[in-house]
Each structure stands twice: as structure tokens, then as C-alpha cells.
Design a protein around this motif. Structure first.
Motif, PDB file in Angstrom:
ATOM      1  N   VAL A  93       4.840 -41.093  -7.322  1.00  0.00           N
ATOM      2  CA  VAL A  93       4.277 -39.793  -7.751  1.00  0.00           C
ATOM      3  C   VAL A  93       5.027 -38.649  -7.073  1.00  0.00           C
ATOM      4  O   VAL A  93       5.421 -37.668  -7.721  1.00  0.00           O
ATOM      5  N   CYS A 140      -4.451 -40.154  -4.297  1.00  0.00           N
ATOM      6  CA  CYS A 140      -3.402 -40.938  -4.938  1.00  0.00           C
ATOM      7  C   CYS A 140      -3.449 -42.370  -4.393  1.00  0.00           C
ATOM      8  O   CYS A 140      -3.404 -42.579  -3.177  1.00  0.00           O
ATOM      9  N   TYR A 185      -4.119 -36.365  -1.808  1.00  0.00           N
ATOM     10  CA  TYR A 185      -2.895 -35.750  -2.323  1.00  0.00           C
ATOM     11  C   TYR A 185      -3.071 -34.259  -2.609  1.00  0.00           C
ATOM     12  O   TYR A 185      -2.197 -33.471  -2.338  1.00  0.00           O
ATOM     13  N   LEU A 193      -0.793 -35.056 -12.650  1.00  0.00           N
ATOM     14  CA  LEU A 193      -1.630 -35.448 -11.507  1.00  0.00           C
ATOM     15  C   LEU A 193      -3.058 -35.758 -11.952  1.00  0.00           C
ATOM     16  O   LEU A 193      -3.679 -36.692 -11.465  1.00  0.00           O
TER      17      LEU A 193
END
Lengths: 215, 752
Positions: free
Chosen positions: A201, A193, A173, A110
């Protein structure tokens, strides 16, 4: 962004271990307290107040110093030739082979994939009122963020400063702090995101969560 | 059949009470009896009535026999079990059965600031010659039951004690007596504001001079928690209650050096319960309580109405006695009260006298005097005086002479001197204004004709010109013996701040035990302070002849005491002395770690009180420097606990007479002393890297089930919570102390 998630996944699949080298902080005579292959535990407790496993003792000027591990993992690369001998500062005396767990891999992915908004300085941070209200009602909802949106409020010296988002539009996110916390400078606050990557993702994260061990 | 159900239920309660007392059902055949009763209750309608009653009679005989047997030989540990039994009476039972009516204050039930502390305005009445007399009282106490889940077992939180204090002051405003009921295993050990220790200290400080009669009744008196509402003019105790410095389990864990998480052996707990002398009769012998209120042989339960009647009588009688002692004309009433007492053990239906509980100002002053005297006498016979007859007489003569001298100097001459000074000051101010009015026109005309260049005004120092530099080193500094070692040590903050290893001779020599990088203070011996804090050769110790002893005959303690005396060359864990700091004379009490961990017992308390008195007589500021204190000495039991109110009373009297009392904490300061005579100071400071608190992390974990973060007790956190007023660097202790004395004491030091 030029980041290929498949490449990232492949990378972590092939590099599931991270090796941390343990170096001597200063000169001294060392004596090992672990053996090759031994499993060691990192610091524990609610505030990490309990030290990890004792790795070795280094003595300089009759000052016996205990050195503990900072990571979980297995001991590798012990150098028996150093046992009971004088070593220089910065000498690698052993390594800890740490196996990345699912959460660590997700975090690493991430950090590379999301647009991270970091704290500009050490201060108390709050989510903007509309984001906070929306998350309060539906904690799992994905909130759309556009460039120029004021998403975080920095509170310092009785002055509130709104911090705007400047990257490409996307959805909120991950929130890395609790509203009202004091955050150190440079620490991540929010992860946004890009919209086009969102689904992908989510799939990757879900896949890692469910069957990383089988992948 | 309905009756038989009730009988069986009562029998089950009696058996379970016996199990509570013995600590398990394994004693004789309690388990079997319990099973039999349970069996009968299940098959109540399947057995013939005659057979059922026969069986109940048999079981009852057996239970009564067992009760008699238990009652004949109750051990202290069993008394603790009685007190902790759920069947024991609680404060709400007392409010409902001892008082005529009551109104709970500060919240009710669980909607309460701290449900463990219950406060109520109540009326209590007596009959005298068929006439009813009612008295208003404030009732303050701990509640253990009736909602155990939110009462915390009677452990008052700091804000609960604060609530108690608020209503004590209400009682003072209204001039009504206070009845305290102590049912606590100890205070809830959290440092959150206002802080367990600091709040208890505040309570004791206020109670020391509360201008109303106070009576306390102890059922479960757990150390500091009990003292928070325990300082009173008359202390009653239930015959099956306990009053202790620490729970027997806690004492056993310390004595047996039991590690956290390990089980404390039952034998050791029983041994400690016996050694600590916690029962009512023991406490009466030690003089820490005034009277015992008789309970049934196995302790009073919730429905023991005869006991409540007795308690009501005893509360009335105790309050009467306090009030009567303050009266000038009391001979007949005191005689009547005494006669009533002597009449027998039965509680009389009628009182012989009706005594009004209203006091005049003069009587209140007398009440405070008597309270002070009462606590000053506590524990006086339980320390040793190691001096010969001649030396003792010489000391007494010296004390008398110095008292006379200071009384003459400050009591008689100083006020006159001040009055004359004041008159001179005022006359000269008046004169200068008058003179200015007369000469001003002439001067203005002169200035107009012959103008003068303006000169800057002269600066006049208000402090006087003879003040020496406070930075100047006046003598060769004392070097710690710790510095005589050729090795290095690591600063505990090395990983956080990257501190380099420190060479010991440097650390304990030039650096005064302080890490030059992060400022961490390594512990130093108390002699370092004696030599470096005060002016050279100015320290004059006194009361060295008062020595710690083993008043309870605690097994094995004599040897430990002897070892510490031999090791330190001192007789107690406190040193009291006169000293000077940059010429300012002050009285100091120093608790140090090498002798029984700086714990306080009867000898230490007495030395502290005497130091207070000397500071008061000589009109000097009083410094309590706490090198380390581990709390009250558990081996002295409640004799140690009573040092808390005793010393706080002395401090209060000293401060009220105009003295300046400063406390400085160093290293570790915990428990009783912080929760009384140290924590009550208006000016408290901490040396850097010191820890201040009520209970250590282990005790907090074990009692509250909460983990405490690292640094929970640090001086920094104590400052954040408002427990101390500042953090001092050891290297600047002398300068800071001087500044504090000058700032808080002012130019005319300390005496108003």
C-alpha cells in the motif's frame, strides 16, 4: 480481503475522470450560463462559502433560481434543445467531467484497502491515550493494532465509552479526525492497514504521489 | 562631528514626519531633501566640517520653511496622518512624563491580557505656594506604540475593555478619580466572549453611574472603541487629535460604494475626512468635547516635554473643575481656577488652590446628576422640531399634567397603599396563627368525635382568573403587502434541509414569513410588527415631531434624507409609542430599516431618551425592538457617537429607578447601538434568523485580516456566546413577549 491493488490502480488509470450528471431539482424553464467544454470551479473558501460557477438558471412561478456547480471540471453534454424551454424535474441538463486528482485517487484506494473504523454515532471522539501519546512523539510512526484494542474513546453526554477494534490486526495508517472533534455518525475515524499489505500500500501511494501524471 | 550626526538624524526624523503628514514623499521636494540627508549621513567623514554644517543649516532652513507651510494649512486628513504617525506621543510617554510615578496593573508589556489597553495606578502632583500636593488616580488608556506588533495599534479586544472595566470598579471602590487616554482607531471587532459590542455596552453602562470623577483625553477617538473608555465628566482633546464616528477610509468606502479589495481614492478619503468634522475645533463647536489641549503646530511628539507639562496641568485642572462643581461652597476656589485659566496660554508653575478630590456621598450624587445632565444636553440642538407653537405648548402642558398625575399616583399614593397592604397582610397572618392555636384543641376533639371524609384542597390561582388565553386571536391579522405577488421563492436553506419552494402569498400570509420546513425567517416590514405584536388599536405614537437633519452639512445627505422622508412618511429611523400586549401597557422604541438603514443620529437618540423618560414617569416596562440598525449614522459624525453614552445613561437611570428594559433584535443589528444602549440590557432576545454583532464580515476581514465563517453573527451564535438570552420565533413573538414581561416583571409589574 480479495482486493487486488494492481487491479485498482489499473481501474483508476483507465477511469481518471468521473462524470457527474447535473439534474434539474424541479420543473421550470431553463437557460444555460455555460458552454460545452467550459472549465468550471466548485465551491471555494475556507468553509466552501463561495458558490461555484453558475451553470444555469431555472425559473418556475417567477422564481428565478441560480444553479451552481459542486465540482471542478469541464462541462459536457449540454442540451441546446432545452435552452429556454420547460423541463421536467430530474432531467439531466449537463454533465461535469471531473478529473480525479492524486489525493482523491489515494483516498478512494485507501477506503477500499484499509479496514475503516467508522463513528457509531454523532459524538466527540478522542484517540486512546497510548495512541495519542505515541503519535504525539512520532507523528509518522506506524502503531500496531490488534483485535480487541481500545483505540478510540467516544465522549457523549459526559460519558466516555471506549471503542475496540474488531477486524484483523494491522497498523494504524490514517486518522480521519482531530482528537476532540465532533464526528457525524458513519464518518470514518481511523484506517487500519493489514500488516501483510502495508508495504505494498505504501509503495502504491508513494507511486501515485510522485508520478501519477506519468503513469 | 558627533553633533552633526545627531543633527542629521533629527533632520531625517523631521522630514519623515512631514512625509507621514503629507502621506507621500512626492510633496514639493521632500524626497530630494530626504536623499540629501541620507547622502550626508553616509559621507559624514568625507566632507569638510564647515561645508557639512553649512549644508545642514541650509537643509534645516528648508525643512523649517516646509513645516511652517504645512502647519499653516493642515487638512483633516493630514491631522489623521499626524495622529497615526509613529513619532506621536503614546500613553506610556504620558505615564512617564505627566505622572510622578505609576504601577502598571493587569500585566506588563506583552505579558498582558490585552496589551492594547494599559491600566496603571499613578500619582500626579501640584505645587501650591511651594508645597507639594499629590493625588492618586487610576489611569486607563490605549497604547499604540512601544511594541506595535503586539499592541494591535491600540485596538482593544473585548477582554481588554473588560480589564478596563474591572479597574474602573477598583477605582470606584477606592474612591479615586480616573483619567482616561484614548488612542484607538476603533475596537478590535471580534465576537468571541465577552464580545466587542457587548463589552463596550457593559463599560458604558457602568461608567454612566461610576461614583468617581472621570476625565478623558482624546488623541485618536475611533467611534465605539473610544466610547468604551470615553464616557467621562470632562472631555479633553488634543488640538491635533481626531474624534470620529468612523475612519475616513471606512467612510469613503461606504460613500463611494467601493467593493472589497478595491483601492479607495485618496480624494474621496480627504473629502470624507473634511465632511465628518473630526478635528478638535469641530468637536468643540459640536459640543462633544469640553476643551482643547493645545499641541505644537504639527502635533506633539514623544519628546515634547512642554506639551506634557501642559497636559499635566489640564488634567489637574479638569479634575478640579469636576470636583468643584459638586461642592456647595466653591465660589472663591472656582474664581481662583477661572482666573488661573484666564491668565494666559502659558502653563503656570504654581497652582493657586489645592483642591481635595475626595467627595462625600452627597457630592457624588451631585456628580452623577451633572454627568447625566451633561450627556442629555449633547446633540440637543442638532435635530429638527417639526411642530407649530400651539402644538408644542399643548404637548408641554400634556407632559406636565401626566408627570404630575403619575407622580401623585406612583410617587405618593402607591407607597402608602403598599405599606397599608403590608400591615393588613401581617396583621391577618398573625391573627390566623393566634386563632389557630386557640381553636385547634376544640377542632381536634370535634374531628375525633365526628370524623369527616378528606376533600382535596381548592387550587387558588395566583395570577387571577381574568387572564385571557394568550393563544386566542382577537382580531383579523394584518397581511403584509409582500404577499400580493403571485410567485414562489426559495428558502436559503433549501440545499441543506430540502425545503420546498414557497408560494409568496402563503409565505407572507399564513406562514408569517417563516419557512414551514426549516423555520428560516424571511424579513418582514416593520408595520407587520406594529399591527400583529400589540393589542388592536393600542399603539399611540409620540414625539413624531422630532426629525432627523443634516447637522454637519454633509454634502449630498440632504437629498438622501428628503428621499427617505418622502418614501417612508417618517421623520427619523425610530418610532416611539405606547402600546399594550395582552393588556399590559408598555413603552416601545422601534428602530426600523427603511429610513437610513435604521441608523442612529441626534434625533433618534433624543427620541429614545424621551421614551425612556416616559417609561420611567409612567412606570411602564420599556421594549426596544430593533427591526434593523446599521449603527451610528456616519453623516452625523461624533454627534451620532455621543448618542451611545447619552442613551445608555437614560437606560441606566430607567433601570435603576426600577424599570424593566427588554431588547429584541430582528434582521440585522450592528455596531454603535448594539455596543451601547441595546447591548447593555439585562434581557436581550433575538428573533430567529437575525444577525447581531459589532462589525460586519467585510469590516472584520479588512481590519483583522481574519475570515469569518458563515453564520458568525447569527442569533444562534450570539446565544452560544451569551450575548442574548433566547431566540424567539416570530409567530410566537407576542406570546413570548407577554411571558417575558410576566416572568421578569412579576405580578406587580416592574416597580419596586
Amino acid at each position: 480481503m480479495g482486493i487486488n491493488l494492481n487491479d485498482l490502480l489499473r481501474h483508476y488509470r483507465s477511469h481518471i475522470f468521473e462524470d457527474y450528471q447535473v439534474e434539474t431539482p424541479h420543473t421550470g424553464v431553463i437557460s444555460y450560463k455555460v458552454q460545452d467544454g467550459q472549465t468550471v470551479e466548485g465551491p471555494s473558501g475556507e468553509w466552501l462559502q463561495r458558490p461555484g460557477t453558475l451553470l444555469y438558471i431555472i425559473e418556475r412561478e417567477k422564481n428565478v433560481k441560480k444553479m451552481y456547480t459542486s465540482w471542478n471540471g469541464q462541462v459536457t453534454g449540454i442540451r441546446p434543445d432545452l435552452e429556454g424551454h420547460f423541463v421536467e424535474a430530474g432531467e439531466v441538463v449537463l454533465s461535469i467531467r471531473h478529473r480525479l486528482d492524486k489525493n482523491e485517487i489515494i483516498d478512494r484506494i485507501l477506503t477500499q484497502v484499509l479496514n475503516i473504523l467508522r463513528a457509531p454515532q454523532q459524538a466527540r471522539y478522542f484517540l486512546s491515550s497510548d495512541i495519542s501519546a505515541k503519535l504525539g512523539k512520532h507523528p509518522e510512526c506506524r502503531i500496531a493494532i490488534e483485535p480487541g484494542d481500545e483505540i478510540v474513546i467516544m465522549s457523549l453526554m459526559k460519558r466516555d465509552t471506549a471503542i475496540s477494534y474488531k477486524e484483523a490486526s494491522g497498523v494504524l495508517y490514517k486518522v480521519y479526525f482531530r482528537s476532540g472533534d465532533i464526528v457525524e455518525q458513519g464518518s470514518p475515524l481511523l484506517g487500519i492497514c493489514p500488516s501483510d499489505r502495508l508495504q505494498y500500500v505504501q509503495e502504491v501511494v508513494q507511486r501515485i504521489r510522485t508520478d501519477w501524471e506519468n503513469m | 562631528m558627533a553633533d552633526s550626526g545627531k543633527l542629521l538624524s533629527q533632520l531625517a526624523d523631521r522630514i519623515s514626519y512631514l512625509i507621514d503628514i503629507k502621506g507621500s514623499s512626492a510633496w514639493i521636494n521632500l524626497k530630494e531633501l530626504q536623499d540629501r540627508v541620507q547622502g550626508l549621513r553616509h559621507s559624514l567623514f568625507e566632507i569638510k566640517e564647515a561645508d557639512l554644517y553649512n549644508e545642514i543649516d541650509r537643509i534645516e532652513d528648508r525643512v523649517s520653511f516646509m513645516e511652517d507651510r504645512v502647519a499653516k494649512k493642515l487638512s483633516p486628513a493630514e491631522i489623521v496622518n499626524i495622529v497615526r504617525s509613529v513619532q506621536r506621543f503614546t500613553l506610556i510617554d504620558i505615564l512617564e512624563n505627566v505622572y510622578d510615578s505609576y504601577t502598571e496593573l493587569g500585566g506588563e508589556g506583552e505579558c498582558n491580557l490585552d496589551p492594547a489597553v494599559v491600566v496603571a495606578r499613578a500619582t500626579i502632583s501640584r505645587r501650591v505656594k511651594n508645597k507639594l500636593y499629590s493625588h492618586q488616580v487610576m489611569v486607563i488608556g490605549h497604547e499604540k506604540g512601544r511594541g506595535e506588533e503586539y499592541r494591535n495599534g491600540g485596538c482593544a479586544k473585548p477582554w481588554g475593555n473588560d480589564k478596563a472595566l474591572r479597574y474602573m470598579m477598583v477605582a470606584e471602590t477606592e474612591g479615586i478619580p480616573i483619567h482616561f487616554f484614548i488612542f484607538t482607531p476603533g475596537s478590535y471587532p471580534v465576537e468571541d466572549y465577552p464580545g466587542a459590542a457587548q463589552q463596550i455596552a457593559r463599560n458604558i453602562y457602568v461608567m454612566a453611574r461610576l461614583r468617581v470623577p472621570m476625565v478623558s483625553f482624546i488623541s485618536e477617538g475611533g467611534s465605539g472603541g473610544a466610547e468604551a473608555i470615553g464616557l467621562s465628566d470632562f472631555r479633553l482633546m488634543g488640538s491635533r487629535g481626531y474624534y470620529s464616528v468612523i475612519s475616513p477610509e471606512g467612510a469613503a468606502a461606504i460613500e463611494g460604494k467601493i467593493r472589497e479589495g478595491e483601492k479607495v481614492p485618496k480624494d474621496l478619503i480627504e473629502h470624507c475626512a473634511t465632511q465628518l468634522k473630526i478635528t478638535a475645533s469641530d468637536n468643540l463647536k459640536l459640543g462633544t468635547i469640553d476643551r482643547i489641549v493645545e499641541e505644537p503646530p504639527l502635533g506633539a511628539k514623544r519628546e515634547d516635554y512642554a506639551f506634557f507639562r501642559r497636559l499635566r496641568y489640564e488634567m489637574l485642572r479638569a479634575t478640579d473643575e469636576i470636583v468643584l462643581k459638586t461642592k456647595n461652597f466653591r465660589a472663591f476656589r472656582a474664581y481662583a481656577l477661572r482666573r488661573q485659566t484666564e491668565e494666559g496660554k502659558n502653563v503656570p508653575e504654581d497652582f493657586d488652590v489645592a483642591i481635595s478630590w475626595n467627595l462625600t456621598e452627597l457630592e457624588i450624587d451631585r456628580l452623577l446628576e451633572l454627568r447625566s445632565k451633561k450627556y442629555r444636553e449633547m446633540g440637543k440642538d442638532f435635530f429638527l422640531k417639526k411642530s407649530k407653537g400651539l402644538a408644542q405648548r399643548f404637548r408641554r402642558a400634556k407632559d406636565l399634567a401626566s408627570r404630575g398625575y403619575y407622580e401623585l399616583r406612583y410617587g405618593l399614593l402607591r407607597p402608602h397603599h403598599r405599606n397599608v397592604q403590608k400591615v393588613i397582610e401581617e396583621v391577618s397572618s398573625e391573627g390566623s396563627v393566634f386563632f389557630k392555636k386557640v381553636t385547634e384543641p376544640v377542632r381536634a376533639a370535634y374531628d375525633f368525635v365526628f370524623p369527616q371524609p378528606k376533600r382535596p384542597a381548592k387550587v387558588v390561582s395566583s395570577e387571577g382568573s381574568d387572564r385571557r388565553s394568550i393563544f386566542a386571536e382577537e382580531w383579523e391579522p394584518y397581511l403584509s403587502p409582500l404577499a400580493n405577488e403571485d410567485r414562489t421563492v426559495t428558502c436559503p436553506n433549501a440545499s441543506k434541509y430540502g425545503c420546498m419552494d414557497l408560494w409568496v402569498p402563503d409565505l407572507y400570509g399564513e406562514f408569517c414569513g417563516v419557512c414551514p420546513n426549516c423555520g428560516h425567517h424571511f424579513p418582514l416590514e416593520y408595520q407587520w410588527y406594529l399591527k400583529n405584536l400589540f393589542d388592536k388599536d393600542s399603539v399611540r405614537e409620540f414625539n413624531n415631531h422630532i426629525a432627523s437633519s443634516n447637522p454637519l452639512g454633509f454634502r449630498g445627505f440632504d437629498a438622501r434624507l428628503r428621499r427617505d422622508i418622502r418614501r417612508t412618511g417618517r421623520m427619523s429611523s425610530i418610532i416611539t409609542f405606547d402600546a399594550r400586549v395582552f393588556g399590559i401597557r408598555l413603552v416601545v422604541a422601534m428602530l426600523f430599516s427603511n429610513f437610513r438603514g435604521g441608523t442612529v443620529g441626534a434625533a433618534e437618540g433624543e427620541k429614545f431618551v424621551r421614551a425612556c423618560d416616559i417609561a420611567k414617569t409612567t412606570r411602564r416596562p420599556f421594549l426596544a425592538y430593533v427591526h434593523t440598525t446599521g449603527g451610528i449614522r456616519i453623516q452625523e459624525g461624533t454627534l451620532g457617537v455621543v448618542q451611545m453614552p447619552k442613551c445608555t445613561l437614560a437606560v441606566r437611570e430607567y433601570i435603576e429607578s426600577g424599570g424593566l428594559y427588554i431588547v429584541v433584535y430582528d434582521n440585522n443589528s450592528y455596531a454603535g447601538p448594539v455596543a451601547s444602549f441595546l447591548g447593555c440590557s439585562l434581557y436581550q432576545f433575538g428573533i430567529r434568523s437575525s444577525r447581531i454583532g459589532f462589525a460586519g464580515p467585510r469590516v472584520i476581514r479588512e481590519t483583522t485580516g481574519r475570515n469569518v465563517p458563515p453564520g458568525y453573527h447569527s442569533a444562534k451564535n450570539a446565544l452560544r456566546r451569551g450575548h442574548i438570552q433566547g431566540i424567539w420565533d416570530r409567530r410566537e413573538f407576542r406570546k413570548n413577549l407577554y411571558d417575558a414581561l410576566m416572568t421578569m416583571g412579576g405580578h406587580n409589574l416592574y416597580y419596586r
